[in-house]
Write a protein that holds these residues in place. Structure first.
Motif, PDB file in Angstrom:
ATOM      1  N   ASP A   1      32.643  54.159  18.164  1.00  0.00           N
ATOM      2  CA  ASP A   1      31.975  53.276  17.196  1.00  0.00           C
ATOM      3  C   ASP A   1      32.961  52.273  16.602  1.00  0.00           C
ATOM      4  O   ASP A   1      32.655  51.086  16.443  1.00  0.00           O
ATOM      5  N   ILE A   2      34.151  52.775  16.242  1.00  0.00           N
ATOM      6  CA  ILE A   2      35.188  51.894  15.670  1.00  0.00           C
ATOM      7  C   ILE A   2      35.596  50.845  16.705  1.00  0.00           C
ATOM      8  O   ILE A   2      35.755  49.658  16.391  1.00  0.00           O
ATOM      9  N   ILE A   3      35.760  51.287  17.954  1.00  0.00           N
ATOM     10  CA  ILE A   3      36.168  50.361  19.018  1.00  0.00           C
ATOM     11  C   ILE A   3      35.090  49.300  19.240  1.00  0.00           C
ATOM     12  O   ILE A   3      35.384  48.107  19.338  1.00  0.00           O
ATOM     13  N   GLU A   4      33.806  49.748  19.272  1.00  0.00           N
ATOM     14  CA  GLU A   4      32.717  48.812  19.543  1.00  0.00           C
ATOM     15  C   GLU A   4      32.614  47.755  18.451  1.00  0.00           C
ATOM     16  O   GLU A   4      32.380  46.571  18.734  1.00  0.00           O
ATOM     17  N   LYS A   5      32.798  48.160  17.191  1.00  0.00           N
ATOM     18  CA  LYS A   5      32.771  47.188  16.096  1.00  0.00           C
ATOM     19  C   LYS A   5      33.868  46.137  16.290  1.00  0.00           C
ATOM     20  O   LYS A   5      33.641  44.932  16.115  1.00  0.00           O
ATOM     21  N   ASN A   6      35.058  46.598  16.669  1.00  0.00           N
ATOM     22  CA  ASN A   6      36.174  45.670  16.861  1.00  0.00           C
ATOM     23  C   ASN A   6      36.005  44.804  18.108  1.00  0.00           C
ATOM     24  O   ASN A   6      36.581  43.712  18.183  1.00  0.00           O
ATOM     25  N   LEU A   7      35.244  45.291  19.086  1.00  0.00           N
ATOM     26  CA  LEU A   7      34.970  44.481  20.274  1.00  0.00           C
ATOM     27  C   LEU A   7      34.330  43.160  19.886  1.00  0.00           C
ATOM     28  O   LEU A   7      34.728  42.088  20.359  1.00  0.00           O
ATOM     29  N   PHE A   8      33.338  43.214  19.034  1.00  0.00           N
ATOM     30  CA  PHE A   8      32.629  42.001  18.647  1.00  0.00           C
ATOM     31  C   PHE A   8      33.495  41.109  17.758  1.00  0.00           C
ATOM     32  O   PHE A   8      33.409  39.878  17.832  1.00  0.00           O
ATOM     33  N   ASP A   9      34.349  41.707  16.937  1.00  0.00           N
ATOM     34  CA  ASP A   9      35.300  40.910  16.153  1.00  0.00           C
ATOM     35  C   ASP A   9      36.267  40.182  17.087  1.00  0.00           C
ATOM     36  O   ASP A   9      36.614  39.022  16.869  1.00  0.00           O
ATOM     37  N   CYS A  10      36.706  40.890  18.135  1.00  0.00           N
ATOM     38  CA  CYS A  10      37.599  40.281  19.138  1.00  0.00           C
ATOM     39  C   CYS A  10      36.916  39.093  19.813  1.00  0.00           C
ATOM     40  O   CYS A  10      37.529  38.046  20.037  1.00  0.00           O
ATOM     41  N   ALA A  11      35.639  39.272  20.142  1.00  0.00           N
ATOM     42  CA  ALA A  11      34.902  38.211  20.821  1.00  0.00           C
ATOM     43  C   ALA A  11      34.737  36.996  19.917  1.00  0.00           C
ATOM     44  O   ALA A  11      34.877  35.850  20.363  1.00  0.00           O
ATOM     45  N   ILE A  12      34.444  37.229  18.630  1.00  0.00           N
ATOM     46  CA  ILE A  12      34.284  36.134  17.670  1.00  0.00           C
ATOM     47  C   ILE A  12      35.581  35.328  17.561  1.00  0.00           C
ATOM     48  O   ILE A  12      35.565  34.098  17.460  1.00  0.00           O
ATOM     49  N   GLU A  13      36.715  36.034  17.610  1.00  0.00           N
ATOM     50  CA  GLU A  13      38.021  35.362  17.505  1.00  0.00           C
ATOM     51  C   GLU A  13      38.532  34.884  18.864  1.00  0.00           C
ATOM     52  O   GLU A  13      39.676  34.452  18.988  1.00  0.00           O
ATOM     53  N   ASN A  14      37.680  34.968  19.889  1.00  0.00           N
ATOM     54  CA  ASN A  14      38.007  34.495  21.243  1.00  0.00           C
ATOM     55  C   ASN A  14      39.183  35.247  21.872  1.00  0.00           C
ATOM     56  O   ASN A  14      39.897  34.707  22.713  1.00  0.00           O
ATOM     57  N   LYS A  15      39.392  36.498  21.473  1.00  0.00           N
ATOM     58  CA  LYS A  15      40.434  37.319  22.097  1.00  0.00           C
ATOM     59  C   LYS A  15      39.939  37.942  23.395  1.00  0.00           C
ATOM     60  O   LYS A  15      40.729  38.288  24.264  1.00  0.00           O
ATOM     61  N   ILE A  16      38.618  38.095  23.503  1.00  0.00           N
ATOM     62  CA  ILE A  16      37.990  38.576  24.725  1.00  0.00           C
ATOM     63  C   ILE A  16      36.681  37.814  24.922  1.00  0.00           C
ATOM     64  O   ILE A  16      36.220  37.119  24.013  1.00  0.00           O
ATOM     65  N   LYS A  17      36.095  37.939  26.109  1.00  0.00           N
ATOM     66  CA  LYS A  17      34.777  37.384  26.383  1.00  0.00           C
ATOM     67  C   LYS A  17      33.862  38.525  26.810  1.00  0.00           C
ATOM     68  O   LYS A  17      34.253  39.373  27.618  1.00  0.00           O
ATOM     69  N   ILE A  18      32.652  38.552  26.248  1.00  0.00           N
ATOM     70  CA  ILE A  18      31.668  39.570  26.616  1.00  0.00           C
ATOM     71  C   ILE A  18      30.513  38.867  27.323  1.00  0.00           C
ATOM     72  O   ILE A  18      29.961  37.900  26.809  1.00  0.00           O
ATOM     73  N   GLU A  19      30.172  39.361  28.525  1.00  0.00           N
ATOM     74  CA  GLU A  19      29.103  38.731  29.297  1.00  0.00           C
ATOM     75  C   GLU A  19      28.351  39.804  30.069  1.00  0.00           C
ATOM     76  O   GLU A  19      28.931  40.820  30.476  1.00  0.00           O
ATOM     77  N   ASN A  20      27.068  39.562  30.279  1.00  0.00           N
ATOM     78  CA  ASN A  20      26.252  40.473  31.069  1.00  0.00           C
ATOM     79  C   ASN A  20      26.391  40.085  32.534  1.00  0.00           C
ATOM     80  O   ASN A  20      25.976  39.008  32.949  1.00  0.00           O
ATOM     81  N   ILE A  21      27.024  40.971  33.324  1.00  0.00           N
ATOM     82  CA  ILE A  21      27.221  40.705  34.742  1.00  0.00           C
ATOM     83  C   ILE A  21      26.315  41.626  35.555  1.00  0.00           C
ATOM     84  O   ILE A  21      26.510  42.848  35.565  1.00  0.00           O
ATOM     85  N   ASP A  22      25.337  41.026  36.194  1.00  0.00           N
ATOM     86  CA  ASP A  22      24.407  41.775  37.049  1.00  0.00           C
ATOM     87  C   ASP A  22      23.807  42.979  36.310  1.00  0.00           C
ATOM     88  O   ASP A  22      23.731  44.097  36.840  1.00  0.00           O
ATOM     89  N   GLY A  23      23.411  42.739  35.043  1.00  0.00           N
ATOM     90  CA  GLY A  23      22.752  43.777  34.255  1.00  0.00           C
ATOM     91  C   GLY A  23      23.671  44.721  33.521  1.00  0.00           C
ATOM     92  O   GLY A  23      23.210  45.679  32.884  1.00  0.00           O
ATOM     93  N   GLU A  24      24.999  44.444  33.532  1.00  0.00           N
ATOM     94  CA  GLU A  24      25.953  45.354  32.884  1.00  0.00           C
ATOM     95  C   GLU A  24      26.846  44.578  31.924  1.00  0.00           C
ATOM     96  O   GLU A  24      27.446  43.569  32.310  1.00  0.00           O
ATOM     97  N   GLU A  25      26.933  45.039  30.659  1.00  0.00           N
ATOM     98  CA  GLU A  25      27.832  44.378  29.701  1.00  0.00           C
ATOM     99  C   GLU A  25      29.272  44.528  30.163  1.00  0.00           C
ATOM    100  O   GLU A  25      29.719  45.639  30.487  1.00  0.00           O
ATOM    101  N   SER A  26      29.997  43.417  30.189  1.00  0.00           N
ATOM    102  CA  SER A  26      31.334  43.400  30.777  1.00  0.00           C
ATOM    103  C   SER A  26      32.296  42.620  29.887  1.00  0.00           C
ATOM    104  O   SER A  26      31.907  41.654  29.233  1.00  0.00           O
ATOM    105  N   ILE A  27      33.555  43.051  29.913  1.00  0.00           N
ATOM    106  CA  ILE A  27      34.584  42.469  29.039  1.00  0.00           C
ATOM    107  C   ILE A  27      35.631  41.750  29.892  1.00  0.00           C
ATOM    108  O   ILE A  27      36.208  42.326  30.814  1.00  0.00           O
ATOM    109  N   PHE A  28      35.878  40.488  29.565  1.00  0.00           N
ATOM    110  CA  PHE A  28      36.877  39.663  30.254  1.00  0.00           C
ATOM    111  C   PHE A  28      37.999  39.286  29.284  1.00  0.00           C
ATOM    112  O   PHE A  28      37.758  39.140  28.083  1.00  0.00           O
ATOM    113  N   THR A  29      39.191  39.093  29.820  1.00  0.00           N
ATOM    114  CA  THR A  29      40.176  38.321  29.061  1.00  0.00           C
ATOM    115  C   THR A  29      39.743  36.860  29.173  1.00  0.00           C
ATOM    116  O   THR A  29      39.190  36.462  30.211  1.00  0.00           O
ATOM    117  N   PRO A  30      39.972  36.039  28.152  1.00  0.00           N
ATOM    118  CA  PRO A  30      39.549  34.632  28.246  1.00  0.00           C
ATOM    119  C   PRO A  30      40.116  33.925  29.470  1.00  0.00           C
ATOM    120  O   PRO A  30      39.423  33.120  30.092  1.00  0.00           O
TER     121      PRO A  30
END
Length: 742
Positions: free
Chosen positions: A247-276
């Motif tokens: 839960d703590i990690i997931e909350k920080n995931l979205f904070d990371c995305a807002i600050e452009n530290k990571i990119k979150i995208e749905n790839i072929d039906g699966e939530e996926s995390i990219f480095t920018p």
């Protein structure tokens, strides 16, 4: 560790890049030589050193410094002597005497806390004060950084990088957020930063820590060849590394995305995390490929069949249907991929395509991912081929980042570009290449999709083949001449999951069975040292025979093989200078390999055609040590018998012994003779793909030595590390969109 103390009497040598020093230390009854990375050391300093004694082959007994502590004087006389020594630029004996007379025992406190008070001293104006401030401040900053970070395992080179990046604020930056180190400084990882953070009392659930840990986990996954990480995998792995709830990690995931530290995208039906970085690389390759695929190309108005017939007559050959299809495809399409194994005529097809384009006046550029692959391309076509990095005029910025002169604003000037050994191209290199190719340029991509994939992230060649949007020609037929080679025949058998034909009389593929690692090692040494050179007197044991191993570790791994082969092929001698560096002993005459692209290294051409000098030595370049200067601490290497490169101490960690190299490192290379130890190892590593790649590196002979059980296991085992790459999905998703089907 032992401890000694004394005055720095004389600095004999100092490397400004990494702070390596050779100096004389004056002790009470003796003067000794000290060596080590101590960038702030200057003559006249009183120091306490920890380290160990050793004996240098040429310079004798010396003390290798691991830790250094400066002992500042406490008496007025001592302070004056200290300043008089020249330890601070701008302060000599006369100025030192004036300063001490003015400030007495408070002198060092003034220098530390109120250095501008030196204006009160006669003879110290603004210009001289600036020199003093810069000298004292820089020395003090680096010294303080080193003392602060020494206990955390931070190296001297890294301390210098930290100071270069953050300057006088370095310690404050580290104290406030030590995780910035693993994001800003090359070579410092999350675990080191985490160790510092925990000792400073930073909470386990601190956003700094969690977000840095997330980036670390994604980057580690990218290092395995992936461009993204499925979110579920990330949460599982990050929870193990950080020891916090998902839960703590997931909350920080979205904070990371807002600050452009990571990119979150749905790839072929699966939530996926990219480095920018890899996210934008994939987007760019997708955009460019879609544009090339949908662009209208000019009809070249030539009779392709007649051109192919003319080439066949001139060269006394007959193309197979698929080979003619490949040649036609290069004329009729904007982008074409030609893939096939050894002996399927890829080089002959390239030569035919080149001739057709050149005859109608089109400019063709040729490139490959490595220097050795580009050289082979040049030799087989009789025309210039360069590394992709050289085509793009790659250099290095002040921040040590790779930069390219060729891009969308300054594209490559050509009508056609042919890229060979494309299986080695990762998503980053493909992105930079396509940026520099103008729309309307024909692109021909050649490679063997069954070879090992690129070392860097991505699965570019396979993704482009399987996106079903590009003209692809798969070459299956083996040229008549190649059918006589058991190397070619067995490569295709292995690729089809069949056991190779072994030890056929008067052929070029042999297997020496032995289940014991130690005796296999002795067999390999005997093969390269005596048996193979005796079998063919034209084969030089160092230049023409290459050992390829599946692994680095173990009795038959690259590291042990290199130690043993060096002992036999280039033994220690009083006539040969040598240099110990970390885990390697480099000796004049050693066979070595460059292990990373370095565009700062300069070379001079000693023979052959082309530029007389230039910059850049590339990952996989092989050569021999010509000279070692113990005084200058340099190693001189001749690469490909053509280019001379002098390595300073700072770059020696980029050189490895190369009597044996991993199969991964052999990609893009070709050797007259390949000798491979065959043994059991991790199932995901010991697979058909690896065996096939090793066998196809040989031109004249393959000798396998080891376990028949392991050979059969590798041939049967078609398991590979699955790579997570979204390129194929992205291209399909766009080209299947209705807008492209109107």
């Amino acid at each position: 560790m032992e401890e000694i103390q004394g005055i720095i009497d004389e600095i004999i040598f100092k490397n400004q890049d990494n702070g390596y020093i050779v100096s004389k230390l004056k002790m009470e009854k003796d003067s000794v030589t000290i060596v080590g990375n101590i960038p702030y050391l200057v003559e006249g300093q009183n120091v306490k050193l920890k380290g160990q004694w050793g004996v240098h082959q040429k310079f004798g007994r010396q003390f290798s410094v691991k830790e250094c502590e400066e002992i500042l004087p406490s008496t007025i006389k001592g302070i004056e002597k200290y300043l008089s020594s020249g330890v601070i630029l701008g302060i000599g004996p006369i100025t030192a005497k004036k300063i001490v007379e003015r400030f007495g025992e408070d002198t060092l406190e003034v220098l530390d806390n109120d250095i501008n008070k030196l204006r009160e001293i006669e003879g110290i104006g603004e210009k001289k004060l600036d020199v003093i401030c810069e000298s004292y401040g820089k020395q003090k900053d680096i010294k303080n950084i080193m003392i602060f970070l020494q206990s955390y395992g931070i190296t001297t080179n890294q301390c210098i990088k930290i100071h270069k990046r953050f300057g006088s604020t370095s310690i404050n930056v580290v104290k406030e957020n030590p995780y910035s180190l693993c994001e800003e400084i090359t070579g410092i990882g999350f675990k080191t930063a985490d160790k510092i953070a925990r000792s400073l009392g930073i909470e386990v659930d601190s956003p700094f820590r969690i977000q840095s840990g997330v980036k670390y986990v994604v980057n580690e996954f990218s290092a395995l060849g992936n461009t993204y990480m499925p979110k579920d995998k990330l949460l599982d792995e990050a929870a193990k590394v950080l020891v916090v709830t998902k839960d703590i990690i997931e909350k920080n995931l979205f904070d990371c995305a807002i600050e452009n530290k990571i990119k979150i995208e749905n790839i072929d039906g699966e939530e996926s995390i990219f480095t920018p970085y890899y996210y934008y690389c994939e987007l760019n390759v997708t955009k460019q490929i879609v544009a090339f695929c949908t662009n209208q190309y000019n009809d070249l108005k030539i009779n392709i069949d007649m051109e192919i017939d003319d080439f066949e007559r001139a060269n006394g050959i007959k193309f197979a249907v698929s080979q003619r299809d490949a040649i036609k495809g290069s004329i009729e399409n904007g982008v074409e991929i030609i893939t096939g194994g050894p002996g399927t005529g890829k080089t002959t097809i390239i030569n035919c395509i080149l001739g057709i384009f050149e005859r109608i006046g089109l400019k063709v550029l040729m490139g490959a991912p490595t220097g050795r692959a580009a050289k082979r391309m040049s030799e087989s076509t009789g025309r210039e081929a360069r590394t992709i990095h050289r085509l793009l005029e790659m250099g290095v910025s002040e921040e040590d980042d790779d930069v390219f002169s060729k891009d969308e604003d300054s594209p490559l000037q050509c009508d056609v570009i042919i890229i060979d050994e494309a299986s080695m191209i990762d998503i980053s290199l493909m992105s930079n290449l396509l940026k520099a190719v103008s729309q309307g340029t024909r692109i021909i991509i050649v490679g063997d999709v069954d070879q090992l994939p690129s070392v860097g992230p991505g699965n570019v060649l396979r993704d482009l083949i399987e996106c079903e949007s590009i003209k692809v020609v798969r070459l299956k037929e083996i040229f008549r001449q190649a059918e006589e080679s058991m190397i070619v025949v067995n490569a295709h058998k292995i690729n089809n999951g069949e056991m190779p034909i072994l030890n056929k009389k008067d052929k070029d593929f042999y297997f020496m069975q032995d289940e014991r690692g130690d005796t296999v090692l002795n067999t390999i040494i005997e093969l390269i040292n005596t048996r193979l050179p005796k079998f063919n007197k034209d084969w030089n044991k160092l230049k023409h025979i290459q050992i390829l191993s599946p692994m680095k570790k173990g009795v038959l791994g690259v590291e042990n093989l290199n130690v043993r082969l060096q002992e036999v092929l280039n033994p220690k001698s009083k006539q040969k200078k040598e240099r110990e560096y970390r885990d390697n002993i480099f000796r004049v005459g050693d066979k070595v390999m460059q292990t990373k692209n370095n565009y700062s290294l300069k070379w001079k051409r000693i023979r052959g055609e082309g530029e007389k000098e230039g910059d850049g030595v590339f990952n996989g370049d092989m050569g021999f040590i010509e000279d070692i200067s113990l005084e200058d601490r340099t190693v001189t290497v001749i690469f490909d018998e053509e280019r001379k490169v002098v390595y300073d101490n700072i770059y020696l960690d980029e050189l490895d012994l190369a009597y044996a190299i991993t199969i991964h490192k052999s990609q893009g290379s070709e050797f007259p003779v390949v000798v491979m130890p065959i043994f059991m190892g991790p199932p995901l590593l010991m697979n058909r793909n690896l065996l096939y790649t090793g066998v196809t590196r040989a031109k004249a002979m393959v000798v396998l030595a080891g376990s028949v059980k392991a050979l059969k296991f590798m041939t049967d085992n078609d398991r590979n590390f699955d790579r997570y790459s979204a390129l194929q999905w992205r291209v399909k998703d766009i080209l299947n969109n209705d807008i492209f089907n109107l």
